[in-house]
Design a protein around this motif. Structure first.
Motif: not given
Lengths: 196, 196
Positions: B13, B15, B19, B21, B23-24, B27-30, B32, B35, B59-60, B63
């Protein structure tokens, strides 16, 4: 001793003030083959539960949660410890008080990623006083989701967190519970756990 | 489009203020499974390199690094962003200046976990101005270790980080390079990459 207790005996270091350091394999350098064994063991212990999401908290919980998630075939959400400008929209926020550090922290998860349909396994590397964990439980409850279980790698049995969480009725599985450790001799006492 | 570019188009997304995003899934929900695909692709691109350690930053990045590490069968070390009381002994410290945020951050790795024998793959989720990455490179150099390559999930091609790192001669592999994006139409322009 199980595989994790053996590893703690081999590579864990007890430093001044009864601090257990496992930074050579768990929370600074990370042994990914060990993480895979940990993930498999969590899967075995929560086999019966209808888990569709894993929740953890930054930073050192993330690696374990991601590798464990491969055994559950579910996504991971990690909670952030402070408000980040890159998070948009509505948040679940839990304010947790650190008894040890005498400070308050916010634990934050975007509302987009937890809902009442979610059956959540909470995973973290350490459990001591349980502050972070209480924040994560609070967030799952705010979302109307279900805590199906809590998987911890190392629990400090001589601190209160584990009893508090078990008293609240949650299935808390700690792969190693350190009931005592001796800085001078470098030895550990692990709590005996029934093989399930 | 490769698997990652397709996913960015589907779930990324754009924004306000350009920016991106993700995060879905990143880098917030991951996600796997994604990955794991990312890890396999890094392995393919760095197949020839004698990598024995993966370095990332909290942090991100953690994972992705941990799941990718399963393809390389090597341990992961994650750099911390501030001095932590639980780190003991000597540290490699890189001071990095954030051009965007006009502040200085410290990137820290214990000296126990990086030495001149190490051949390091650096992994991170995002590359924009490249500050964090410059700090990680600095740390590998302080240790006398070798940077064998740098694997990035999403590079913002319209920011300077990627060119700077490539100009320095490093093998930088970004699985998706976003050269432009349009907030109004929600569309992306990806840089064409030669199939190796």
């Amino acid at each position: 001793m199980n595989f994790l207790e053996e590893r703690i005996v081999k590579d864990g270091i007890i430093t001044e003030g009864n601090v257990l350091k496992v930074d050579s394999f768990l929370n600074h350098q990370m042994d990914i083959q060990l993480f895979d064994q940990i993930g498999a063991e969590f899967k075995r212990r929560f086999e019966e539960k209808p888990i569709n999401k894993i929740l953890t908290i930054e930073a050192s919980g993330i690696g374990i949660a991601c590798v464990a998630a491969q055994h559950f075939k579910v996504p991971v959400v990690f909670a952030k410890k402070t408000q980040s400008i890159n998070l948009e929209g509505e948040m679940y926020v839990a304010e947790v008080e650190s008894f040890t550090h005498r400070c308050k922290n916010q634990v934050i998860v975007s509302q987009k990623f937890l809902s009442e349909d979610d059956h959540v396994l909470i995973i973290d590397d350490f459990l001591a006083n349980g502050c972070a964990l209480q924040g994560l439980i609070q967030i799952v409850q705010s979302a109307g989701a279900t805590v199906e279980g809590i998987g911890i790698v190392i629990e400090k049995g001589f601190q209160a967190g584990g009893s508090i969480i078990r008293n609240l009725g949650y299935q808390l599985e700690s792969l190693a519970i350190v009931d005592a450790m001796d800085e001078k001799t470098g030895t550990f006492v692990f709590r005996e756990q029934k093989e399930k």
